[in-house]
Structures are given as structure tokens and as C-alpha cells.
Design a protein around this motif. Structure first.
Motif, mmCIF file in Angstrom:
data_model
loop_
_atom_site.group_PDB
_atom_site.id
_atom_site.type_symbol
_atom_site.label_atom_id
_atom_site.label_comp_id
_atom_site.label_asym_id
_atom_site.label_seq_id
_atom_site.Cartn_x
_atom_site.Cartn_y
_atom_site.Cartn_z
ATOM 1 N N ASN A 153 5.445 -55.810 31.392
ATOM 2 C CA ASN A 153 5.996 -56.654 32.454
ATOM 3 C C ASN A 153 6.623 -55.790 33.556
ATOM 4 O O ASN A 153 7.504 -54.970 33.285
ATOM 5 N N ALA A 173 8.563 -56.562 36.146
ATOM 6 C CA ALA A 173 9.973 -56.828 36.434
ATOM 7 C C ALA A 173 10.864 -56.182 35.380
ATOM 8 O O ALA A 173 11.898 -55.573 35.687
ATOM 9 N N THR A 174 10.467 -56.291 34.117
ATOM 10 C CA THR A 174 11.225 -55.634 33.041
ATOM 11 C C THR A 174 11.289 -54.131 33.279
ATOM 12 O O THR A 174 12.360 -53.518 33.234
ATOM 13 N N ALA A 182 13.676 -67.234 29.218
ATOM 14 C CA ALA A 182 13.131 -67.986 30.362
ATOM 15 C C ALA A 182 11.643 -67.700 30.539
ATOM 16 O O ALA A 182 10.846 -68.595 30.824
ATOM 17 N N LEU A 183 11.266 -66.424 30.347
ATOM 18 C CA LEU A 183 9.863 -66.057 30.515
ATOM 19 C C LEU A 183 8.979 -66.701 29.451
ATOM 20 O O LEU A 183 7.877 -67.179 29.741
ATOM 21 N N GLU A 212 13.566 -53.159 36.087
ATOM 22 C CA GLU A 212 14.991 -53.291 35.761
ATOM 23 C C GLU A 212 15.430 -52.196 34.787
ATOM 24 O O GLU A 212 16.551 -51.695 34.882
ATOM 25 N N ALA A 251 7.958 -60.751 28.304
ATOM 26 C CA ALA A 251 8.889 -59.853 29.011
ATOM 27 C C ALA A 251 8.730 -58.422 28.547
ATOM 28 O O ALA A 251 9.419 -57.528 29.030
ATOM 29 N N VAL A 258 17.203 -55.653 28.599
ATOM 30 C CA VAL A 258 16.565 -56.349 29.725
ATOM 31 C C VAL A 258 15.687 -57.482 29.207
ATOM 32 O O VAL A 258 15.720 -58.608 29.730
ATOM 33 N N GLN A 259 14.925 -57.202 28.166
ATOM 34 C CA GLN A 259 14.034 -58.234 27.624
ATOM 35 C C GLN A 259 14.824 -59.404 27.061
ATOM 36 O O GLN A 259 14.410 -60.557 27.185
ATOM 37 N N ARG A 260 15.969 -59.101 26.431
ATOM 38 C CA ARG A 260 16.784 -60.189 25.854
ATOM 39 C C ARG A 260 17.343 -61.070 26.958
ATOM 40 O O ARG A 260 17.505 -62.277 26.782
ATOM 41 N N GLU A 261 17.625 -60.457 28.110
ATOM 42 C CA GLU A 261 18.210 -61.234 29.207
ATOM 43 C C GLU A 261 17.175 -62.182 29.814
ATOM 44 O O GLU A 261 17.463 -63.336 30.085
ATOM 45 N N HIS A 262 15.955 -61.664 30.029
ATOM 46 C CA HIS A 262 14.951 -62.470 30.741
ATOM 47 C C HIS A 262 13.915 -63.110 29.825
ATOM 48 O O HIS A 262 13.181 -63.989 30.262
#
Lengths: 254, 254
Positions: free
Chosen positions: A52, A54-55, A103-104, A58, A111, A96-100
Motif C-alpha cells: 500500500n 499510503a502506508t 477503515a481500509l 507514512e 493496508a 501505521v497499518q493498525r491506524e488505517h
């Protein structure tokens, strides 16, 4: 899709990546997947990423922020071993993956990102780690001196046959380009520009950094030379017993 | 896993398969995946299979039973076009999967099988079809004269570079063996014996049928020759501008 490959050789590291990024087949763009961190004179890190976008971005941004504003725990300026750097990068990736992720996943999107971390910290050997999306990691070895992420299968046969720890760094760079070229021929979501870095061990700096576009003369020459070489290897294969002796020109057998 | 490949060349067909079958990594056995049907003098069919072994065997058994006790509808003795044979095989495959699929899916096992059908029916051109588990099918073409099923990626680069409709059948057989050898090197669930058949068009019979064990001299020679040829192709690659001219021996650059 993506294809990244790293080699850990006796003489140092070679790391390479394609630059094609796609969200479906109708949104194809170019992003670098090769990132160099040289945060202090005695430490260097190179990250390759597949997953990903975006991941990945970040993760890179958080690593950079930790260098600017060092937190309490580990970061790239205070780890003492390369495996600790891999562990740190894995933890950042997982955070980062846990945050997004939640929702993804509701949108059916992953993610995840998989990373290859190469580098050296003063006093320690140079090394190459694969960091899984789950944050765990393993290191390449003398028996298997390469790591791949992304679309790895098309480019693996050349590595299996040719990659050896004792090969020169320049040969390693050629091998990475051959492996990238083979992959981009068979999967259109992998494509130039191809980025390659060469890190001679104990130098703590990148010696060569290449970015080869599709029309780069060196990339074209390698691709054509490899193609001709394979054709020649094919023409030199042994003949079946029923074929009789080799004729003067292979073309005459058709 | 499995790897099967077929070539449709101007001169006829070459079809090849590995023979390794596994249920998990701790139950690895050998089964032929290449099946020839020559039910009448003017018609010949070759089937390659990748997928559930029980499904594949029942498909083959039903095809044979239909030849012994011809049903009302289409079968291999009464179809007039190769696409009708592909359609028939697809329907048989789908019927078998529908019968066993529900029970299998409860155990998390797929009943699917993917098939390659090659052959010729008198008066028609020879041809090569891929039959999906869903029963639909498509044909190879002059632009892409090969079809693959199973673990197809490792063996695809050689096909992409070398497969041409005008190549000889013997060259086609060599190419299939190279493609199988590359695959078995990179994926241990693909392995010898390798089976290859050569069908010269309009002859309505298999010309050559090979079954090459791991220690078969021809297979070893092809594998070694290809390996040396790739090594030589690699050593002949152009050098980066910073390397200067080619030294007498490539070993000196390490």
C-alpha cells in the motif's frame, strides 16, 4: 504491482526496484520505491517497499520524523544492530497499518506493506532483512543471498542460477537489472524507471545510484544482450537423439 | 502444484507436463498429467491437467466412458471442431465439480481443475485451448503460441522470449523442457518425471512421447547446457561506464 530485489554480497549490498505504481489497471503512476537514509556518518539504511503506497509513505515519514525529533524508544539513530533497525521499521509499519487498516479493510483494500531493509551500522556487518507486514523479519544468508518483494516469481530463476555472495557488486547490479527486466516483460504492472543502488561494505555511503528510464541506453543494451544471450543458450541446447547431428545453421532445422 | 505448457506451432503441437502431485507438503506423489486420446483415425486429442486430482481423474474417466458408450450429446467421437471438443471437456469438468464441489468446499478444498486441450480433427487445423474450471475456454494464437496452467510464472520468461509459431517441433520440445526445468528449480512442488509429446500436424498421431526422470541424461544435459548458457549470457552483459573496458577474465572483477 511492484518488484524489488536486494543482494547481500561479500563486497556489500545491491538493491533495486521498479517504479510503477497502480491502483487498478486504469490508474498507473510512477513512485520511487527505493529510499536511502544516511542519518549519521557511521550508519546507512536503504528501504525497498512493496504494498500500500499510503502506508509506505507514512512509514517513511514517521521514520524521518523520528530522526528529526528522536522519541524515547529505538529509532535509526540509536539502534546498535541492523536487526534492531528491522525490528523498529516493522513496529512503525505495524503501527501505521493498525491506524488505517480497519477503515481500509471495510473498503476491501489491504493496508499492508512489505519492506526490504539493507544497510550497515558502524562496527557491525552489512546485512539485508525482509520485514513482513506483521512486523517480523528475517535476514538473507550466504546460501540465499537475495531477497525479493512484490511480483517475485518471473525474476527468481535468474537469481537462483546466478546470485552468489562472492560475485562483484557491479555483477550484482547487472543481475538485479536482468531480474527486473524479466519481470517487467512478463507483468506490465512492473516497469521502469528502474532504480539501483550499490553500497560497498564499510564505506557508509552509496557508491552508485542509478535511475534507468525505459529508453536508457544501458538498460536497453542489457535487455537486448540478455535476450540475445538466452537465444544463443537456447540454440546451443543438446539435440534429441532422433534429430541427428547439429546442422551448420540452427535456422535450417525449422 | 503442477506446471503444464503447450505450444501451437506451424508444424504441429508440443505439450508437456511435470508429474508431481501433492496434498500438503507431506504427501507428495507422482501422477501423469498428460493424457492422449486417439479415438478414431481422423481425430486426436491431448489433455494436460492442473488442479484437483480426483476431479481430473473423473473427467478423464467420463471422457473414456463416453467413448465406450457414446451418449446422446457431444463426445470426442462426434465433435466436428476442436472448439466443440473444448466445450465438451469443459462441460464434463463442470459436471464433475458440481457433483463433488459442495462437499469439498465444506472441507475447504477446491474441486477445480484447469485443462489444456490440444489436438486436431480431420479437415480442421490443429489447435490448443485452455479450459477454465468454469467450463469456458480460449485458444492460443499466433501472437501468443503457448498456454500454461498451474505454476506458470517461473517458466514464462523463456516462453515470452523464444516461443514463435515458426519454430520447429523439436525446438518447441526443448523450450518446454527448459520452461519445466526453470519452474522445478524455483518451486519444489513441480518436478520430474517430465512428460512431453510432439504432434506433427495432419499426422493424427503422436510422433514422439518422452518421459524424462530426474536422472535422465537428456534432461540433465538440457538443464546443464541452459544453465551454462545463461551464465555465459550473464558474463556477456554490457558493463557500466564506471567499470572501464572488459578485463580478460570476468572473475578478475570481483
Amino acid at each position: 504491482m511492484t518488484y524489488c530485489v536486494g543482494l547481500v554480497l561479500n563486497g556489500g549490498l545491491v538493491m533495486a526496484a521498479d517504479s510503477r505504481t497502480n491502483a487498478g489497471v486504469d490508474y498507473v503512476t510512477t513512485f520511487s520505491k527505493l529510499h536511502v537514509f544516511n542519518p549519521a556518518p557511521e550508519r546507512i539504511f536503504v528501504l525497498l517497499s512493496a504494498g500500500n503506497l499510503a502506508t509506505t509513505q507514512e512509514v517513511l515519514n514517521r521514520i524521518r520524523r523520528d530522526l528529526d525529533q528522536p522519541p524515547e524508544g529505538p529509532h535509526l539513530l540509536n539502534v546498535n544492530y541492523l536487526f534492531e533497525a528491522a525490528d523498529y521499521v516493522g513496529k512503525v509499519s505495524l503501527a501505521v497499518q493498525r491506524e488505517h487498516g480497519p477503515a481500509l479493510s471495510q473498503s476491501g483494500v489491504s493496508a499492508e506493506t512489505t519492506l526490504i531493509l539493507g544497510g550497515q551500522i558502524g562496527g557491525e556487518s552489512h546485512g539485508l532483512f525482509l520485514v513482513y507486514p506483521q512486523g517480523n523479519y528475517f535476514s538473507a544468508s550466504a546460501e540465499t543471498p537475495y531477497l525479493q518483494i512484490g511480483e517475485s516469481k518471473y525474476g527468481k530463476p535468474a537469481l537462483d542460477r546466478i546470485a552468489k555472495p562472492e560475485m562483484s557488486l557491479d555483477d550484482g547490479a547487472r543481475l538485479c537489472l536482468v531480474s527486473l527486466d524479466a519481470t517487467s516483460r512478463s507483468n506490465v504492472t512492473v516497469g521502469p524507471p528502474f532504480e539501483v543502488v550499490i553500497y560497498p561494505r564499510d564505506t557508509m555511503q552509496i557508491n552508485q545510484r542509478l535511475k534507468l528510464d525505459a529508453d536508457d541506453p544501458m538498460l536497453k543494451q542489457i535487455s537486448q544482450s540478455w535476450n540475445l544471450g538466452l537465444r544463443s543458450a537456447f540454440d546451443g541446447l543438446p539435440r534429441f537423439e532422433w534429430e541427428g547431428p547439429i546442422p551448420t545453421s540452427p535456422e535450417l532445422t525449422s
